[in-house]
Design a protein around this motif. Structure first.
Motif, PDB file in Angstrom:
ATOM      1  N   ASP A   1       0.824  -1.211   0.000  1.00 54.46           N
ATOM      2  CA  ASP A   1       0.000   0.000   0.000  1.00 54.46           C
ATOM      3  C   ASP A   1       0.857   1.260   0.000  1.00 54.46           C
ATOM      4  OD1 ASP A   1      -2.427  -1.273  -0.120  1.00 54.46           O
ATOM      5  OD2 ASP A   1      -2.818  -1.139   2.044  1.00 54.46           O
TER       6      ASP A   1
ATOM      7  N   TRP B   1       1.677   9.157  -6.220  1.00 54.65           N
ATOM      8  CA  TRP B   1       2.067  10.557  -6.058  1.00 54.65           C
ATOM      9  C   TRP B   1       3.184  10.937  -7.025  1.00 54.65           C
ATOM     10  CZ3 TRP B   1      -0.623  14.268  -4.069  1.00 54.65           C
ATOM     11  CH2 TRP B   1      -1.562  13.981  -3.095  1.00 54.65           C
TER      12      TRP B   1
ATOM     13  N   ARG C   1       1.061   4.032  -2.975  1.00 53.56           N
ATOM     14  CA  ARG C   1       0.839   5.452  -2.722  1.00 53.56           C
ATOM     15  C   ARG C   1       2.013   6.290  -3.248  1.00 53.56           C
ATOM     16  NH1 ARG C   1      -0.602   5.357   2.655  1.00 53.56           N
ATOM     17  NH2 ARG C   1      -2.671   4.833   1.929  1.00 53.56           N
TER      18      ARG C   1
END
Length: 61
Positions: free
Chosen positions: A13, A21, A17
């Motif tokens: 996870d 980004w 992420r």
């Protein structure tokens, strides 16, 4: 075993992420460069010093 799988799930996870980004940042930079190129070429009358293909290079692979 369950805690190990939970640890792997959290790591994946976090990696997801980070990648999300990073890609969003690259898209923002690419968009700003393209708009700046258009502004410089048509409003100022002097194109930027790098070729037009440079802002599109992150998408071309």
């Amino acid at each position: 075993m369950k805690t190990f799988l939970l640890l792997i799930h959290r790591a994946i996870d976090q990696f997801n992420r980070l990648i999300g980004w990073s890609l969003a940042g690259l898209l923002l930079v690419m968009t700003v460069l393209i708009f700046w190129q258009v502004f410089a070429r048509f409003v100022v009358g002097s194109p930027l010093f790098f070729p037009m293909r440079l802002p599109a290079s992150p998408c071309s692979g």
